[in-house]
Design a protein around this motif. Structure first.
Motif: not given
Ligand code: 5GP
Length: 195
Positions: A59-60, A63-64, A66-67
């Motif tokens: 998940e993390s 997120k990386k 996506d960002q």
């Protein structure tokens, strides 16, 4: 005034000796900075978070992505691995040479974004030799060894995209060649340009 940092990327099949080469290269050339990758794989015995890798959840990791925090990323042997973008960019910006040890998919993404990166492929003398090394280091299960061998054959087909090829017959010999490549690239006129 600073010169531009040079980005060195080392790839090669699992078990070819990249880890040993990287460690020795960093010891001998202490002005070379190694990037620490982010991964979703479980730490192996003795591995430390923030030292060998940044160990994160899927998940993390997503997120990386996506960002836009990763310069490149790839799924390797069912785990995700990626290079933190800011670490690489800011060090190069400050004239610091950076070393990445990443898989072929990641290396090709880097070359696309940063054509000036120096890609070095470390190959085994033969696939048979590689199988022997993977088995003798007793780090992986039989299933993992066979998937790593299959991936190696695919990786070897990508050598054409690399700038340098090192056949790792003898680790000291390969290390000497690797150091020569780093030294020579540092002398390139385009890499000496002041900013
Ligand atoms: P290991 O799990 O044995 O530490 O690494 C497995 C593979 O993942 C190796 O081929 C290694 O080069 C690659 N790898 C490690 N970090 C990264 C990364 O940040 N990006 C990519 N694309 N591959 C990586």
């Amino acid at each position: 005034m600073l010169r531009k940092g040079v980005l060195f990327v080392i790839s090669g099949p699992s078990g070819v000796g990249k880890g040993t080469l990287k460690k020795a290269l960093l010891e001998n050339m202490n002005d070379l900075l190694s990037s620490i990758s982010v991964t979703t794989r479980e730490p192996r015995e003795g591995e430390r978070d923030g030292w060998d890798y940044f160990f994160v959840t899927e998940e993390s990791f997503e997120k990386k992505i996506d960002q836009g925090e990763l310069l490149e990323w790839a799924r390797v042997f069912s785990n995700m691995y990626g290079t933190p973008r800011d670490f690489v960019a800011s060090n190069l910006e400050h004239g610091q040479d950076v070393l990445l040890e990443i898989d072929v998919q990641g290396a090709l993404q880097v070359k696309k974004k940063m054509p000036e990166a120096v890609l070095i492929f470390v190959a085994p003398p033969s696939i048979h030799e590689l199988a022997m090394r993977l088995t003798s280091r007793a780090q992986d299960s039989a299933e993992s060894i066979s998937s790593r061998l299959a991936a190696s054959e695919d990786e070897l087909k990508q050598i054409d995209y690399y700038d340098y090829l090192l056949i790792n017959d003898d680790i000291n010999d390969t290390l000497a060649k690797l150091e020569s490549i780093v030294s020579a690239e540092r002398c390139r006129v385009k890499n000496l340009e002041l900013r």
